[in-house]
Design an enzyme around this catalytic site. Sequence first.
Site, PDB file in Angstrom:
ATOM      1  N   CYS A 104       0.825  -1.211   0.000  1.00  0.00           N
ATOM      2  CA  CYS A 104       0.000   0.000   0.000  1.00  0.00           C
ATOM      3  C   CYS A 104       0.859   1.261   0.000  1.00  0.00           C
ATOM      4  O   CYS A 104       1.989   1.253   0.447  1.00  0.00           O
ATOM      5  CB  CYS A 104      -0.882  -0.025   1.244  1.00  0.00           C
ATOM      6  SG  CYS A 104      -1.853   1.447   1.488  1.00  0.00           S
ATOM      7  N   CYS A 181      -7.942  -0.593   7.055  1.00  0.00           N
ATOM      8  CA  CYS A 181      -6.725   0.203   7.084  1.00  0.00           C
ATOM      9  C   CYS A 181      -6.537   0.600   8.541  1.00  0.00           C
ATOM     10  O   CYS A 181      -7.438   1.207   9.131  1.00  0.00           O
ATOM     11  CB  CYS A 181      -6.880   1.442   6.208  1.00  0.00           C
ATOM     12  SG  CYS A 181      -5.645   2.697   6.578  1.00  0.00           S
ATOM     13  N   GLN A 305      -8.779  19.002  10.145  1.00  0.00           N
ATOM     14  CA  GLN A 305      -7.612  18.210  10.521  1.00  0.00           C
ATOM     15  C   GLN A 305      -8.012  16.749  10.714  1.00  0.00           C
ATOM     16  O   GLN A 305      -9.026  16.460  11.346  1.00  0.00           O
ATOM     17  CB  GLN A 305      -6.998  18.756  11.815  1.00  0.00           C
ATOM     18  CG  GLN A 305      -6.511  20.197  11.705  1.00  0.00           C
ATOM     19  CD  GLN A 305      -5.213  20.340  10.919  1.00  0.00           C
ATOM     20  OE1 GLN A 305      -4.599  19.361  10.517  1.00  0.00           O
ATOM     21  NE2 GLN A 305      -4.803  21.570  10.692  1.00  0.00           N
ATOM     22  N   TYR A 334      -5.860  31.011   5.762  1.00  0.00           N
ATOM     23  CA  TYR A 334      -6.052  29.608   5.370  1.00  0.00           C
ATOM     24  C   TYR A 334      -6.847  28.923   6.492  1.00  0.00           C
ATOM     25  O   TYR A 334      -6.431  27.915   7.051  1.00  0.00           O
ATOM     26  CB  TYR A 334      -4.703  28.898   5.155  1.00  0.00           C
ATOM     27  CG  TYR A 334      -3.722  29.651   4.278  1.00  0.00           C
ATOM     28  CD1 TYR A 334      -3.708  29.454   2.895  1.00  0.00           C
ATOM     29  CD2 TYR A 334      -2.806  30.558   4.821  1.00  0.00           C
ATOM     30  CE1 TYR A 334      -2.805  30.138   2.088  1.00  0.00           C
ATOM     31  CE2 TYR A 334      -1.909  31.244   4.024  1.00  0.00           C
ATOM     32  CZ  TYR A 334      -1.906  31.025   2.663  1.00  0.00           C
ATOM     33  OH  TYR A 334      -0.999  31.704   1.872  1.00  0.00           O
ATOM     34  N   GLU A 355     -10.170  32.307   3.665  1.00  0.00           N
ATOM     35  CA  GLU A 355     -10.105  30.917   3.192  1.00  0.00           C
ATOM     36  C   GLU A 355     -10.627  30.884   1.750  1.00  0.00           C
ATOM     37  O   GLU A 355     -11.583  31.558   1.410  1.00  0.00           O
ATOM     38  CB  GLU A 355     -10.976  30.054   4.133  1.00  0.00           C
ATOM     39  CG  GLU A 355     -11.463  28.733   3.611  1.00  0.00           C
ATOM     40  CD  GLU A 355     -10.363  27.711   3.323  1.00  0.00           C
ATOM     41  OE1 GLU A 355      -9.464  27.542   4.166  1.00  0.00           O
ATOM     42  OE2 GLU A 355     -10.417  27.097   2.230  1.00  0.00           O
ATOM     43  N   CYS A 430       1.810  21.682   7.413  1.00  0.00           N
ATOM     44  CA  CYS A 430       1.829  20.218   7.285  1.00  0.00           C
ATOM     45  C   CYS A 430       2.978  19.804   6.373  1.00  0.00           C
ATOM     46  O   CYS A 430       3.112  18.641   6.030  1.00  0.00           O
ATOM     47  CB  CYS A 430       0.491  19.703   6.763  1.00  0.00           C
ATOM     48  SG  CYS A 430       0.002  20.456   5.224  1.00  0.00           S
TER      49      CYS A 430
HETATM   50  N1  SAH Z   1      -6.517  26.184   9.594  1.00  0.00           N
HETATM   51  C1  SAH Z   1      -7.421  25.162   9.169  1.00  0.00           C
HETATM   52  C2  SAH Z   1      -7.207  24.691   7.727  1.00  0.00           C
HETATM   53  C3  SAH Z   1      -5.807  24.396   7.302  1.00  0.00           C
HETATM   54  S1  SAH Z   1      -5.635  23.509   5.802  1.00  0.00           S
HETATM   55  C4  SAH Z   1      -7.417  24.002  10.128  1.00  0.00           C
HETATM   56  O1  SAH Z   1      -6.534  23.892  10.968  1.00  0.00           O
HETATM   57  O2  SAH Z   1      -8.320  23.181  10.038  1.00  0.00           O
HETATM   58  C5  SAH Z   1      -5.328  24.737   4.631  1.00  0.00           C
HETATM   59  C6  SAH Z   1      -6.534  25.487   4.157  1.00  0.00           C
HETATM   60  O3  SAH Z   1      -6.079  26.467   3.209  1.00  0.00           O
HETATM   61  C7  SAH Z   1      -7.579  24.660   3.442  1.00  0.00           C
HETATM   62  O4  SAH Z   1      -8.819  24.886   4.049  1.00  0.00           O
HETATM   63  C8  SAH Z   1      -7.568  25.210   1.999  1.00  0.00           C
HETATM   64  O5  SAH Z   1      -8.864  25.237   1.415  1.00  0.00           O
HETATM   65  C9  SAH Z   1      -7.061  26.613   2.196  1.00  0.00           C
HETATM   66  N2  SAH Z   1      -6.401  27.250   1.058  1.00  0.00           N
HETATM   67  C10 SAH Z   1      -5.657  26.694   0.091  1.00  0.00           C
HETATM   68  N3  SAH Z   1      -5.152  27.625  -0.725  1.00  0.00           N
HETATM   69  C11 SAH Z   1      -5.578  28.823  -0.270  1.00  0.00           C
HETATM   70  C12 SAH Z   1      -5.389  30.173  -0.699  1.00  0.00           C
HETATM   71  N4  SAH Z   1      -4.658  30.459  -1.758  1.00  0.00           N
HETATM   72  N5  SAH Z   1      -5.964  31.145   0.030  1.00  0.00           N
HETATM   73  C13 SAH Z   1      -6.723  30.871   1.111  1.00  0.00           C
HETATM   74  N6  SAH Z   1      -6.945  29.614   1.553  1.00  0.00           N
HETATM   75  C14 SAH Z   1      -6.380  28.601   0.872  1.00  0.00           C
END
Ligand code: SAH
Length: 474
Positions: A104, A181, A305, A334, A355, A430
């Site tokens: 996998c 899994c 997450q 984001y 976002e 990440c």
């Molecule tokens: N802070 C959140 C999400 C993190 S993941 C948490 O902890 O749950 C990253 C996020 O960035 C995703 O939701 C994705 O949709 C967003 N994203 C990706 N590219 C982006 C951009 N150019 N501008 C704004 N958001 C973006």
Amino acid sequence: MSKRKYKGDNQSGKNHHRKPRGRTKPKGRQKPVTAEVTCSGLTKEGKGIVQWEGKKLEVEHLLPGETAEIAISKKGRHVHTELKRIIKPSEDRIEPPCVYYYECGGCQLQHMTNQAQTRFKQNTVDILMQPFRKPNPILTMEHPYAYRNKSHTTFGMNRDRQIIGGLYARNSHEIIPMDRCLIHDPKADEIAGTIKEILRTTKLQPYNEDTGHGFLRHVLIKVGKTSGEIMVVLVAASSVFPGKNNFVKALRKAHPEITTLVHNVNKKDTSMVLGDDEKVFFGPGTITDTLGGMEFVISAKSFYQVNPVQTEKLYDKAMEMADLTGKETVIDAYCGVGTIGLIAAKQAAKVIGVELNNDAVRDAIRNAKRNGVKNARFYQGDAGTFMVEMAERGEKADVVMMDPPRKGSDEAFLSSVVKLQPERIVYVSCNPETQVRDLEYLEKNGYNAEEIQPVDMFPQTVHVECCALLVRDQ
Ligand code: SAH
């Protein structure tokens, strides 16, 4: 030397059918030669590094200190290696608990003890972050299996034209049929198994990526670990769902615990799982989960997450780094469904979230209301563009919390952050590799990395999350 010999090294005496999988031999590859090698270290991808005829080679599933027999074959300039037999095993080696592990593509570190995985991840982050400062000890997970709250199962057909469901093999789009899994939520796999059985009784065919024929592509299952709510998303290549009623009835009967069922349509030839259009068959089309004492609504397409146990630790650290007193204007860039921003809002004057994903922003706005948060606003848009506009308007922010996707942030965003002059930046990532690139930019432009905290959000895999605090130079 047979491949099976390698498994003989697990002295359990069991007849394991697991073996390191040699991917099908590409045409034009030369006859392999066998060599005895000793592993000197690990690559970032967790592969063993060995020297052979003055060249550095990578061998999957080989651990530092181990001596092993490997097969080496060349195709053009590409050198392919395969682990054949371990002559001297490492103390860090364990028998992977998953029977599919060597085939996998999901996990890369199951052949290592937990301690060895921790050391490996710490070392990866320590090396990457060398230009800045020594990271804190990584926050590990006590029970590092069954942690994922989200799972994808892909459906296809085997050679006997039987419907199969599972995950993709390493470096390929070949489906490994599997019932379980070990990093998924067990209930999610049970439901995916039922869906496979229902498919077998209907005329619905799994989608074939090569021909573009067939109906069901994937099943995405999201589980609210605290609420117990379960969302099942049937990702299909068509908006017409033949035999829908019987399908839904059979699934609900077998799993009354499913709280919402969504039909997502993905007609595109893409590796993206979800398409744009969706229809909710029953339930609210969302699930809820609790993090940091707040309740969050999550849609099918919103990011959330995947390891809630470790997310608590990550967010606690991020809040500690933000060091809010109640007076600050905080940007949550984001922001997904608003988790970080809404947790921060309790200790800040004002939160502004941005976002890209429409559904996630809608969720974030609902989540603010749901939790009685009145000092947070969420906007849809590109975080870079949004920040440029904020900087142009001469707005100020005290703390920027940012959590970009794997590719990291961009110069539009970072240069605007510098213009906004926040006292602190809390950068959650990440992908520490792109984070390093962005930290370099911020360090060059008046910020100093004061603390770096790795968190093991994805045990058994090579991925590692990292939270960094940057403080503005005085
Ligand atoms: N802070 C959140 C999400 C993190 S993941 C948490 O902890 O749950 C990253 C996020 O960035 C995703 O939701 C994705 O949709 C967003 N994203 C990706 N590219 C982006 C951009 N150019 N501008 C704004 N958001 C973006």
